[in-house]
Enzyme design. Structure first.
Site, short mmCIF file in Angstrom:
data_model
loop_
_atom_site.label_atom_id
_atom_site.label_comp_id
_atom_site.label_asym_id
_atom_site.label_seq_id
_atom_site.Cartn_x
_atom_site.Cartn_y
_atom_site.Cartn_z
N ARG A 1 17.87 39.36 8.94
CA ARG A 1 17.56 38.20 9.76
C ARG A 1 17.10 38.71 11.13
O ARG A 1 17.39 39.85 11.52
CB ARG A 1 18.79 37.30 9.92
CG ARG A 1 19.32 36.74 8.60
CD ARG A 1 20.59 35.93 8.83
NE ARG A 1 21.08 35.32 7.59
CZ ARG A 1 21.97 35.90 6.77
NH1 ARG A 1 22.46 37.09 7.09
NH2 ARG A 1 22.36 35.30 5.67
N HIS B 1 24.25 36.93 0.99
CA HIS B 1 24.45 35.56 0.52
C HIS B 1 25.84 35.41 -0.09
O HIS B 1 26.28 36.28 -0.85
CB HIS B 1 23.40 35.19 -0.53
CG HIS B 1 22.04 34.98 0.03
ND1 HIS B 1 20.90 35.00 -0.74
CD2 HIS B 1 21.62 34.72 1.30
CE1 HIS B 1 19.84 34.79 0.03
NE2 HIS B 1 20.25 34.61 1.26
N HIS C 1 11.19 35.38 9.84
CA HIS C 1 12.11 35.22 8.70
C HIS C 1 11.37 35.31 7.37
O HIS C 1 11.99 35.59 6.33
CB HIS C 1 12.84 33.87 8.81
CG HIS C 1 14.13 33.83 8.05
ND1 HIS C 1 15.25 34.55 8.44
CD2 HIS C 1 14.48 33.18 6.91
CE1 HIS C 1 16.24 34.32 7.59
NE2 HIS C 1 15.80 33.50 6.65
N LYS D 1 25.22 36.69 9.78
CA LYS D 1 25.57 35.28 9.73
C LYS D 1 26.98 35.12 9.17
O LYS D 1 27.33 35.71 8.16
CB LYS D 1 24.56 34.53 8.86
CG LYS D 1 24.73 33.03 8.85
CD LYS D 1 23.62 32.39 8.04
CE LYS D 1 23.74 30.87 8.03
NZ LYS D 1 22.66 30.24 7.23
N TYR E 1 14.66 32.59 -4.86
CA TYR E 1 13.47 33.43 -4.82
C TYR E 1 12.79 33.56 -6.18
O TYR E 1 11.66 34.02 -6.26
CB TYR E 1 13.82 34.80 -4.25
CG TYR E 1 14.29 34.71 -2.83
CD1 TYR E 1 13.40 34.42 -1.80
CD2 TYR E 1 15.63 34.84 -2.50
CE1 TYR E 1 13.83 34.29 -0.49
CE2 TYR E 1 16.07 34.71 -1.19
CZ TYR E 1 15.16 34.44 -0.19
OH TYR E 1 15.58 34.29 1.10
N ARG F 1 11.89 38.52 5.55
CA ARG F 1 13.12 38.58 4.75
C ARG F 1 12.92 37.90 3.39
O ARG F 1 13.33 38.43 2.36
CB ARG F 1 14.26 37.92 5.54
CG ARG F 1 15.58 37.79 4.78
CD ARG F 1 16.63 37.24 5.74
NE ARG F 1 17.76 36.61 5.07
CZ ARG F 1 18.87 37.25 4.73
NH1 ARG F 1 18.98 38.54 4.95
NH2 ARG F 1 19.87 36.60 4.16
#
Length: 291
Positions: free
Chosen positions: A133, A258, A232, A158, A267, A235
């Protein structure tokens, strides 16, 4: 700093919220107070309802922004003021289901080549090759790089979740070469200053605004016209390219940090792998269909 703000900061820290989440929640309560020009503990439930409707219907906040607005204000009234308002349990933001933009490998190369000066080019290369990120890459420190094991320790991610990501050998060589240009401790991407000569003594990393502006220029020079392309996107492209290369989705989930595999599986909608045969069959079916 007011006692209310101090109380909220303490509650956020006790609850284990990450630094960026704390900043976002405090900002939302500040905006609410500014809207009514009074302390938030003097705002009524009806006024709160009016504020949310204003943010949604007048300011037209995007669903993600509306979700942050709800979450920050809900936390304040429930955990700081201990209000048991029904409005707080009703607040729900729409969930947007938009597929993110993604670049091809060739498009990524064009953007990286077009990025200037060197510190921006190295930064964007790091974001893409590690799947980071924006703020994770900015926050990288020299001590996070493990050249022996070819991995990077991301521990400012995050949700305050630590993870290790693989470090390509070429990226390691690039980072070592770049670091020799400033030799800053501890930052890998130190602020450069307006004359770009303060990197060795900088006490903070490059700013978000500076790298975002540099990316827009690089994207323009690279001839990228796709909508929604930002830092972003590098990524998103990293994850998509790994899937297309046959990397196990569980590993990609770990690299991206994640919590849920379902987030990573998004994705699959962006990859071209397996579509070639479908395109051939579709073309065969449609052959001769038009008069």
């Amino acid at each position: 700093m007011t006692p209310l703000r101090q109380h909220m900061i303490a509650a956020l820290q006790i609850s284990g919220k990450g630094e960026r989440t704390q900043e976002s929640y405090i900002r939302e309560v500040r905006l609410l107070a500014q809207f009514y020009h009074k302390s938030p503990d003097r705002i009524s439930e009806q006024e709160l309802q009016h504020y949310f409707l204003h943010r949604k219907n007048v300011d037209h906040l995007a669903p993600a922004s509306m979700r942050i607005c709800y979450s920050g204000i809900r936390f304040f009234y429930q955990h700081v003021l201990k209000r048991d308002w029904s409005t707080l349990s009703l607040m729900r933001a729409q969930t947007a289901h938009h597929l993110p933009a993604v670049l091809s490998i060739e498009e990524v190369r064009r953007v990286l080549k077009a990025a200037t000066p060197l510190h921006n080019q190295v930064y964007f290369t790091t974001v893409y090759s590690l799947g980071l990120r924006l703020h994770e890459a900015l926050s990288l420190q020299v001590s996070d790089i493990d050249g022996q094991r070819l991995q990077v320790h991301v521990h400012r991610g995050k949700g305050a979740k630590d993870r290790y990501v693989p470090l390509p050998a070429e990226t390691l060589a690039l980072l070592r070469t770049y670091w020799k240009t400033h030799r800053n401790q501890p930052w890998l991407f130190p602020a450069t200053g307006r004359d770009q000569k303060h990197s060795p003594t900088a006490t903070s990393p490059m700013s978000r605004a500076s790298v975002q502006g540099a990316f827009r220029k690089a994207k323009h020079r690279a001839g990228i016209t796709k909508t929604g392309v930002a830092i972003h996107t590098l990524r998103h492209s990293y994850a998509t390219h790994l899937l297309e290369a046959g990397v196990n989705p569980r590993l990609i989930q770990r690299y991206l940090g994640h919590t849920q595999l379902e987030t990573t599986m998004l994705y699959l909608h962006l990859t071209h792998k397996g579509h070639e045969e479908a395109y051939e069959r579709l073309n065969a079916l449609m052959h001769g269909l038009l008069p």
